[in-house]
Motif scaffolding. Structure first.
Motif, mmCIF file in Angstrom:
data_model
loop_
_atom_site.group_PDB
_atom_site.id
_atom_site.type_symbol
_atom_site.label_atom_id
_atom_site.label_comp_id
_atom_site.label_asym_id
_atom_site.label_seq_id
_atom_site.Cartn_x
_atom_site.Cartn_y
_atom_site.Cartn_z
ATOM 1 N N UNK A 69 -6.485 36.149 -15.136
ATOM 2 C CA UNK A 69 -7.208 35.960 -14.160
ATOM 3 C C UNK A 69 -7.730 36.719 -13.003
ATOM 4 N N UNK A 70 -7.134 37.965 -12.987
ATOM 5 C CA UNK A 70 -7.564 39.424 -11.932
ATOM 6 C C UNK A 70 -7.313 39.141 -10.661
ATOM 7 N N UNK A 71 -6.132 38.481 -11.317
ATOM 8 C CA UNK A 71 -5.547 38.032 -9.308
ATOM 9 C C UNK A 71 -4.150 38.823 -9.920
ATOM 10 N N UNK A 72 -4.261 40.129 -9.461
ATOM 11 C CA UNK A 72 -3.225 40.716 -10.084
ATOM 12 C C UNK A 72 -2.246 40.744 -8.526
ATOM 13 N N UNK A 73 -1.987 40.186 -7.293
ATOM 14 C CA UNK A 73 -1.589 40.458 -6.603
ATOM 15 C C UNK A 73 -0.901 39.377 -6.108
ATOM 16 N N UNK A 74 -0.768 37.925 -6.967
ATOM 17 C CA UNK A 74 -0.277 37.018 -7.499
ATOM 18 C C UNK A 74 0.284 36.682 -8.303
ATOM 19 N N UNK A 75 0.384 37.930 -9.162
ATOM 20 C CA UNK A 75 1.230 38.545 -10.488
ATOM 21 C C UNK A 75 2.969 37.524 -10.671
ATOM 22 N N UNK B 248 -3.147 28.177 5.830
ATOM 23 C CA UNK B 248 -2.877 28.629 4.592
ATOM 24 C C UNK B 248 -2.288 29.821 3.955
ATOM 25 N N UNK B 249 -2.450 31.141 3.504
ATOM 26 C CA UNK B 249 -1.835 31.927 3.093
ATOM 27 C C UNK B 249 -3.196 32.949 2.408
ATOM 28 N N UNK B 250 -3.167 34.134 2.793
ATOM 29 C CA UNK B 250 -3.928 35.353 1.436
ATOM 30 C C UNK B 250 -2.987 36.266 1.716
ATOM 31 N N UNK B 251 -3.212 37.169 0.188
ATOM 32 C CA UNK B 251 -2.587 38.362 0.171
ATOM 33 C C UNK B 251 -3.555 39.926 0.158
ATOM 34 N N UNK B 252 -4.120 40.334 0.272
ATOM 35 C CA UNK B 252 -4.320 41.033 -0.317
ATOM 36 C C UNK B 252 -5.839 40.444 -1.130
ATOM 37 N N UNK B 253 -6.288 41.352 -2.692
ATOM 38 C CA UNK B 253 -7.067 40.645 -3.680
ATOM 39 C C UNK B 253 -6.743 41.599 -4.559
#
Ligand SMILES: [Zn+2]
Ligand SMILES: [Zn+2]
Length: 348
Positions: A103-109, A291-296
């Motif tokens: 899905x292109x969410x490699x930061x959350x692999x 929530x949290x979020x990490x890069x993209x």
């Protein structure tokens, strides 16, 4: 054949970074090799070399805000050619097969996990070394294209600081009619102000003091408040759709959650040292979210670069020689930088 390149590395948590050499792998069929022109200094670099996030694998060559120009491409590379302006952010690979990677969410692999640009182990088993160096070799799928209108020195910090703010602003639909607050006006926060403003949201900075107020308003904030003033919390109660916390200090979560509207969200972007203490009532009242979020991911990082080119959004930077890196670290720790240090790789 590997290539020997100059780099700045940390050999322990307590020693200053020093000049050294490292090996870059031979350019494989899918690889892009590029000369690094500029590398931003991110707070994560300092946490890593000082072993604050666990003991790294020394030597550490930090740097995950990298911009440069392609010098060689592998035989199968289709997206890039010699002379292209390119960048690399916080990761250089991931499993490529899990749902998030697809899905292109490699930061959350969720497979093998993303492979960090430094202090990680690459697919071939070798350690990864980051941007405080003169050249790097990265698989083309993890390389970004830097639009012509963004100077390379200003492009570098977009690759971590920029995307770290862009991704949550997009995810939580910052735009016209939305009230966005940014806690902290540092390397991350100043990008949050610029991006949220460019997206059309109404932007408020919540800073400890009013010291940087003039800057904040100039960067695009509509309002600016000191969180050391208890009146701020009375005045802004229930106002925001989205609050982005860019500071890593442990905040009074109850006080900040109370500033959210019904269904508003507070997003943690810094990494607080201690676990967060979250009282129920300010969350439950108004169905607020934390929530949290990490890069993209790669597609969103490219989207961010294109957005920045289109809207003329670039970071405020101070370009330094590599030999200044240890002083620069001290100044980052003292919040004495407006707003991002960028190493001129020609001096490495
Ligand atoms: Zn970073
Ligand atoms: Zn994956």
């Amino acid at each position: 054949m590997t290539t020997t390149v100059s780099a700045y590395a940390a050999n322990s948590a307590t020693e200053p970074l020093t000049r050294t050499t490292i090996e870059r792998r031979a350019v494989g069929p899918h690889d892009v090799a590029f000369d690094i022109k500029f590398a931003g200094i991110c707070h994560s670099d300092i946490h890593t070399v000082k072993a604050e996030w666990g003991r790294p694998n020394y030597p550490v060559v930090p740097g995950h805000e990298i911009a440069g120009v392609v010098t060689e491409v592998g035989s199968e590379v289709t997206r890039y050619k010699v002379g292209d302006r390119v960048g690399v952010g916080c990761f250089v690979d991931s499993c490529r097969e899990c749902d998030n990677c697809r899905a292109g969410l490699q930061q959350y692999c969720t497979g093998s996990g993303m492979v960090g640009t430094y202090d990680a182990t690459d697919r071939d088993g070798t350690p990864t070394y980051g941007g405080y160096s003169t050249a790097i070799v990265v698989d083309e799928n993890y390389v970004l294209r830097i639009p012509d209108s963004i100077p390379l020195d200003k492009a570098a910090p977009l690759l971590c600081a920029g995307i770290t703010l862009y991704s949550p602003l997009r995810h939580w639909n910052a735009g016209p009619g939305k009230q966005v607050a940014v806690i902290g006006l540092g390397g991350l926060g100043h990008m949050g102000v610029k991006l949220a403003h460019a997206m059309g949201a109404r932007v408020t900075v919540l800073s400890q003091s009013l010291k940087k107020m003039e800057d904040g308003l100039q960067l695009g904030a509509d309002e600016y408040y000191a969180t050391s003033d208890p009146d701020t919390f009375r005045k802004l109660a229930g106002r925001f759709d989205l609050i982005l916390n860019t500071v890593s200090a442990n905040l009074d979560m109850g006080a900040f959650l109370s500033l959210l509207e019904t269904d508003g969200t507070l997003v943690e972007l810094g990494a607080p040292e201690k676990p967060l203490v979250v009282p129920f009532f300010p969350l439950g009242i108004g169905r607020r979210s934390l929530s949290g979020s990490m890069i993209g991911g790669i597609p969103e990082t490219q989207e961010m670069l294109d957005f920045c080119a289109e809207h003329g959004v670039t970071p405020e930077i101070e370009v330094i020689d590599a030999s200044y890196v240890n002083e620069a670290y001290e100044r980052v720790l003292a919040s004495d930088v407006r707003y991002r240090f960028v190493i001129d790789a020609a001096t490495i």
